[in-house]
Design a protein around this motif. Structure first.
Motif, mmCIF file in Angstrom:
data_model
loop_
_atom_site.group_PDB
_atom_site.id
_atom_site.type_symbol
_atom_site.label_atom_id
_atom_site.label_comp_id
_atom_site.label_asym_id
_atom_site.label_seq_id
_atom_site.Cartn_x
_atom_site.Cartn_y
_atom_site.Cartn_z
ATOM 1 N N MET B 1 0.701 -1.208 0.142
ATOM 2 C CA MET B 1 -0.186 0.154 -0.365
ATOM 3 C C MET B 1 0.855 1.524 0.007
ATOM 4 O O MET B 1 0.722 2.494 -0.924
ATOM 5 C CB MET B 1 -0.757 -0.335 1.199
ATOM 6 N N ILE B 2 1.778 1.609 0.714
ATOM 7 C CA ILE B 2 3.228 2.337 0.856
ATOM 8 C C ILE B 2 3.819 2.825 -0.221
ATOM 9 O O ILE B 2 3.729 3.417 -1.471
ATOM 10 C CB ILE B 2 3.910 2.066 2.040
ATOM 11 N N LEU B 3 3.898 1.576 -1.248
ATOM 12 C CA LEU B 3 4.080 1.499 -2.204
ATOM 13 C C LEU B 3 3.380 2.376 -3.634
ATOM 14 O O LEU B 3 3.564 3.024 -3.826
ATOM 15 C CB LEU B 3 4.485 -0.016 -2.724
ATOM 16 N N LEU B 4 2.091 1.703 -3.305
ATOM 17 C CA LEU B 4 1.000 1.941 -4.584
ATOM 18 C C LEU B 4 1.124 2.978 -4.128
ATOM 19 O O LEU B 4 0.705 4.300 -4.919
ATOM 20 C CB LEU B 4 0.107 1.319 -3.915
ATOM 21 N N ASN B 5 0.904 3.950 -3.091
ATOM 22 C CA ASN B 5 0.389 5.583 -2.566
ATOM 23 C C ASN B 5 1.893 6.384 -3.500
ATOM 24 O O ASN B 5 1.646 7.456 -3.424
ATOM 25 C CB ASN B 5 1.120 6.230 -1.142
ATOM 26 N N ALA B 6 3.044 5.933 -2.659
ATOM 27 C CA ALA B 6 4.673 6.280 -3.629
ATOM 28 C C ALA B 6 4.102 6.644 -5.325
ATOM 29 O O ALA B 6 4.636 7.505 -5.635
ATOM 30 C CB ALA B 6 6.063 5.477 -2.948
ATOM 31 N N PHE B 7 3.957 5.248 -5.312
ATOM 32 C CA PHE B 7 3.865 5.533 -6.862
ATOM 33 C C PHE B 7 3.087 6.784 -7.654
ATOM 34 O O PHE B 7 3.048 7.476 -8.883
ATOM 35 C CB PHE B 7 2.969 4.042 -7.301
ATOM 36 N N THR B 8 2.018 6.812 -6.994
ATOM 37 C CA THR B 8 0.587 7.958 -7.409
ATOM 38 C C THR B 8 1.240 9.249 -6.695
ATOM 39 O O THR B 8 0.602 10.002 -7.523
ATOM 40 C CB THR B 8 -0.693 7.654 -6.779
ATOM 41 N N ALA B 9 1.467 9.155 -5.996
ATOM 42 C CA ALA B 9 2.580 10.416 -5.248
ATOM 43 C C ALA B 9 3.930 11.063 -6.080
ATOM 44 O O ALA B 9 3.646 12.127 -6.907
ATOM 45 C CB ALA B 9 2.980 10.594 -4.519
ATOM 46 N N LEU B 10 4.142 10.058 -6.421
ATOM 47 C CA LEU B 10 5.348 10.456 -8.198
ATOM 48 C C LEU B 10 4.272 10.733 -9.175
ATOM 49 O O LEU B 10 5.708 12.106 -9.746
ATOM 50 C CB LEU B 10 6.160 9.374 -8.418
ATOM 51 N N GLY B 11 3.197 10.471 -9.584
ATOM 52 C CA GLY B 11 2.752 10.437 -10.986
ATOM 53 C C GLY B 11 2.303 11.928 -10.393
ATOM 54 O O GLY B 11 2.440 12.775 -12.246
ATOM 55 N N ARG B 12 1.589 12.722 -9.796
ATOM 56 C CA ARG B 12 1.008 13.960 -9.683
ATOM 57 C C ARG B 12 1.946 15.035 -9.603
ATOM 58 O O ARG B 12 1.669 15.938 -10.269
ATOM 59 C CB ARG B 12 0.597 13.778 -8.421
ATOM 60 N N CYS B 13 3.261 14.079 -8.967
ATOM 61 C CA CYS B 13 4.727 15.308 -8.504
ATOM 62 C C CYS B 13 4.868 15.300 -10.548
ATOM 63 O O CYS B 13 5.189 16.620 -10.379
ATOM 64 C CB CYS B 13 5.651 14.356 -8.288
ATOM 65 N N ILE B 14 4.745 14.388 -11.325
ATOM 66 C CA ILE B 14 5.451 14.223 -12.692
ATOM 67 C C ILE B 14 4.232 15.136 -13.250
ATOM 68 O O ILE B 14 5.093 16.639 -13.922
ATOM 69 C CB ILE B 14 5.276 13.226 -13.322
ATOM 70 N N ASP B 15 3.299 15.029 -13.140
ATOM 71 C CA ASP B 15 1.819 15.921 -13.901
ATOM 72 C C ASP B 15 2.718 17.655 -13.170
ATOM 73 O O ASP B 15 2.583 17.951 -14.352
ATOM 74 C CB ASP B 15 0.897 15.337 -13.020
ATOM 75 N N ARG B 16 2.899 17.805 -12.036
ATOM 76 C CA ARG B 16 2.442 19.409 -11.821
ATOM 77 C C ARG B 16 4.711 19.739 -12.615
ATOM 78 O O ARG B 16 3.754 21.094 -12.612
ATOM 79 C CB ARG B 16 3.238 18.798 -10.477
ATOM 80 N N LEU B 17 4.679 18.890 -12.633
ATOM 81 C CA LEU B 17 6.112 19.759 -13.911
ATOM 82 C C LEU B 17 5.588 20.220 -14.656
ATOM 83 O O LEU B 17 6.089 20.865 -15.262
ATOM 84 C CB LEU B 17 7.789 19.071 -13.693
ATOM 85 N N ILE B 18 5.365 18.870 -15.647
ATOM 86 C CA ILE B 18 5.546 19.239 -16.671
ATOM 87 C C ILE B 18 4.024 19.561 -17.582
ATOM 88 O O ILE B 18 4.035 20.939 -18.105
ATOM 89 C CB ILE B 18 4.559 17.856 -17.442
ATOM 90 N N ARG B 19 2.900 20.824 -16.481
ATOM 91 C CA ARG B 19 2.039 20.881 -16.751
ATOM 92 C C ARG B 19 1.779 22.304 -17.051
ATOM 93 O O ARG B 19 1.340 22.948 -18.172
ATOM 94 C CB ARG B 19 1.098 21.207 -15.903
ATOM 95 N N PRO B 20 3.242 22.983 -16.760
ATOM 96 C CA PRO B 20 3.178 24.555 -16.734
ATOM 97 C C PRO B 20 3.679 24.176 -18.101
ATOM 98 O O PRO B 20 3.810 25.919 -18.918
ATOM 99 C CB PRO B 20 4.378 25.189 -15.829
ATOM 100 N N LEU B 21 4.613 23.518 -18.687
ATOM 101 C CA LEU B 21 5.148 23.855 -20.498
ATOM 102 C C LEU B 21 3.694 23.660 -21.009
ATOM 103 O O LEU B 21 3.885 24.370 -22.476
ATOM 104 C CB LEU B 21 5.327 22.425 -20.416
ATOM 105 N N GLY B 22 2.526 23.927 -21.565
ATOM 106 C CA GLY B 22 1.584 24.833 -21.613
ATOM 107 C C GLY B 22 1.869 25.864 -22.052
ATOM 108 O O GLY B 22 1.648 26.431 -23.269
ATOM 109 N N TRP B 23 3.118 27.043 -21.345
ATOM 110 C CA TRP B 23 3.069 28.403 -21.791
ATOM 111 C C TRP B 23 3.859 28.338 -22.959
ATOM 112 O O TRP B 23 3.943 29.145 -23.693
ATOM 113 C CB TRP B 23 3.527 28.683 -20.506
ATOM 114 N N LEU B 24 4.698 26.955 -23.176
ATOM 115 C CA LEU B 24 5.580 27.098 -24.480
ATOM 116 C C LEU B 24 4.811 27.063 -25.544
ATOM 117 O O LEU B 24 5.574 27.845 -26.477
ATOM 118 C CB LEU B 24 6.443 25.279 -24.242
ATOM 119 N N ALA B 25 4.218 26.892 -25.958
ATOM 120 C CA ALA B 25 3.543 27.865 -26.611
ATOM 121 C C ALA B 25 3.225 28.571 -26.975
ATOM 122 O O ALA B 25 3.471 29.112 -28.596
ATOM 123 C CB ALA B 25 1.567 26.580 -26.971
#
Lengths: 452, 167
Positions: B1-25
């Protein structure tokens, strides 16, 4: 004949129907085939060695940079609701006449198609904006939905369209390859601009056919398209004011490409900048809108390019298994030579259009069959336009056409699905008419590019 | 369960880093416009500017692919899929993540990592004089994308397992 490429195609097709994202299904099934083939010795894994260079080739491809720029322009025009203004103003002007509303929908849809180039977006926006008014006005549901669906699919063929940018890029690579295979070492080339030029006459013909059909129906059954009840005086100025800017934008983008002043990528950049100015002039540009446009451009671009990546991996494996030779041999055996091969390709693309989008067919099917057909003497621009019109018809054909699903999603419950099916029939007829005309007179597509 | 939470947290973290790239357009639009203006108004061209659009575009679409996986914005053939009950949809997604997503992203890393490393070794510059001397960075984006896709795949699997448990 080696059956593995056919098996690869069939398994991929079946796997796609499961509904997992297309790009990953294409690449995933291909890699499984490659893996098993490597173990049994049927596949040479060094064939996959080109994959890194292929992917980097997508990164450095200058033409494809036009894609996010055109998407940005389209999304911006949509989010700043400039198209909605256009519809409202134009229907004020034309709505007083019988059939005027339907004609407004066709004209605005054509302009939206030219500026956004995305079928789903056009059908949904037009469906939300104009379907309620048409029904309220007393248009039969079948006529209203048919007009909206058909107009929405114009996004494929009316340049500047993203679909034609992608198709142009794939066809120009295929054309080079076909000529090299034939031993021509100073090959002629075609560009995205050529394909845009080739699409203009057929695109306008289609719009003309739609308009003609509406006028004909007004003559035959005037009561099916009632005019607006209140006929207060309408000023011409707001209509011109709403119509001119987007029209100018499209003409400027297209003109600069066709006139040779700018590459499609540069024109897309200038067009997107023009859309920014328009949004600013209408006072609708703010931080939130820009952020929305940016994130929407991000996800649409990711979607398009992921399919390109998946299709590249698929086609490496397909080639590695001798798929190209198989297609070649298959076409050679086809009765009727070039026409037989072309006919079967068109039929396959039409059927694939039921489940796959334009982008997927462009990246998966065209690179496989394109070079072979062009080596048999099919003109690349003609082929591109035939594919575009064919797919457009396919997207409109019940029960699987994409446009029908999009409209069903936004149509009120009072509109029966069978209304939509019946409504698109005449428009399918008109598109087949154009397809037939293109087959008989290839110069409809090839004349204009040759003049430039 | 801890592992699952770690994976989803990491995924959210990546999303948060990529999303602002919309401004590159927006940046790409402005630079492309500037290139055209410079050429016609001032009759000069800048290779640096042209290549900068290519760099922005590369980062934009590659990282958008990784973001699309967690946003579930990649196209599906959903004629049959959309009519299935949610549980079957989750099963299809789980199978797809395991059979397709993880192997494909591992494959992308596997083929492009040596490609990028070779480029780093010689600090490969532009093939044209006066271009941006950072082709090794551009090439590194490909294995980076593959790795992010893999992590998003793990996050997706963790999310599916968690929603299965809670339903």
């Amino acid at each position: 004949m080696n059956p593995t490429p056919l098996a690869l195609f069939a398994v991929t097709f079946a796997a796609l129907l499961a509904g997992y994202p297309v790009a990953l299904t294409l690449a995933g099934v291909a890699l499984i085939f490659a893996f098993v083939g490597t173990l049994t010795g049927a596949f040479n894994p060094t064939d996959l060695g080109f994959a890194a260079g292929r992917l980097f080739g997508i990164v450095t491809n200058q033409t494809l940079i036009a894609v996010p720029l055109f998407v940005f322009m389209g999304v911006l025009l949509e989010k700043t609701r400039i198209a909605e203004d256009l519809l409202a103003n134009l229907s004020n002007l034309l709505g007083r006449y019988r059939g005027g509303l339907a004609i407004t929908v066709i004209i605005v849809g054509m302009l939206m198609a030219a500026s956004t180039g995305i079928v789903g977006a056009t059908v949904v926006t037009m469906g939300l904006m104009s379907l309620p008014i048409m029904l309220q006005r007393g248009y039969p549901p079948s006529l209203a939905t048919g007009t909206i669906c058909a107009t929405g699919t114009l996004g494929q063929i009316i340049p500047p369209s993203i679909a034609l940018v992608l198709l142009g890029d794939v066809l120009s690579n295929g054309y080079q390859q076909a000529q090299l295979n034939m031993g021509i070492f100073a090959p002629k080339s075609i560009s995205v601009g050529d394909l845009f030029a080739g699409a203009i006459i057929p695109g306008l013909c289609l719009v003309g056919l739609y308009l003609g059909y509406i006028l004909l129906r007004v003559l035959i059954s005037p009561q099916s398209m009632p005019p607006a009840e209140r006929s207060d005086k309408v000023d011409l100025m707001p209509v011109v004011g709403a119509l001119a800017p987007p029209l100018l934008l499209i003409v400027a983008v297209l003109g600069s490409i066709l006139g040779g002043f700018a590459t499609p990528t540069e024109a897309a950049g200038v067009g997107a900048f023009g859309a920014l100015l328009l949004g600013l002039a209408y006072g609708r540009l703010n931080r939130e809108i820009l952020a929305e446009v940016g994130s929407s451009t991000l996800s649409t671009t990711g979607m398009v390019f992921f399919i390109l990546v998946g299709a590249s991996i698929f086609s490496l494996v397909f080639r590695g298994y001798g798929g190209e030779e198989m297609v070649h041999a298959l076409f050679q055996q086809m009765p009727g030579g070039m026409w037989g091969a072309l006919g079967i390709v068109m039929l396959v693309i039409f059927l694939l259009g039921f489940i796959l989008d334009f982008i997927e067919i462009t990246f998966v099917v065209v690179p496989i069959v394109g070079p072979v057909l062009m080596a048999m003497g099919v003109d690349p621009i003609w082929l591109g336009i035939l594919i575009a019109v064919n797919l457009q018809t396919s997207f409109l054909t019940p029960p699987f056409g994409f446009a029908l699903f999009y409209l069903r999603g936004v149509a009120p419950a009072q509109v029966a699905t069978t209304d939509i099916y019946r409504g698109v029939m005449p428009f399918i007829g008109l598109q087949l008419l154009l397809l037939g005309a293109l087959l008989i007179w290839p110069s409809l597509a090839t004349w204009l590019p040759a003049q430039l | 369960m801890i592992l699952l939470n770690a994976f989803t947290a990491l995924g959210r973290c990546i999303d948060r880093l990529i999303r602002p790239l919309g401004w590159l357009a927006l940046a790409m639009v402005l630079i492309t416009f500037a290139i055209v203006v410079l050429r016609y108004a001032l009759n000069t061209g800048s290779l640096l500017m042209q290549e900068s659009v290519m760099y922005l575009h590369g980062a934009f679409f590659l990282l958008a692919i990784a973001l699309g996986i967690s946003d579930d914005s990649h196209v599906r053939v959903d004629i049959l899929y959309s009519r299935r009950p949610p549980q079957q949809q989750r099963l299809i997604d789980l199978a797809g993540h395991l059979l397709f997503l993880l192997p494909v992203s591992a494959f992308v890393v596997w083929i492009s990592l040596p490609y990028a490393i070779n480029s780093w070794r010689i600090l490969e510059g532009s093939s044209e004089v006066g271009g941006i001397p950072g082709v090794f960075l551009l090439k590194s984006l490909i294995p980076l994308t593959g790795a992010l896709m893999f992590l998003q795949g793990l996050a997706g699997i963790a999310k599916l397992i968690k929603s299965e448990e809670s339903s």
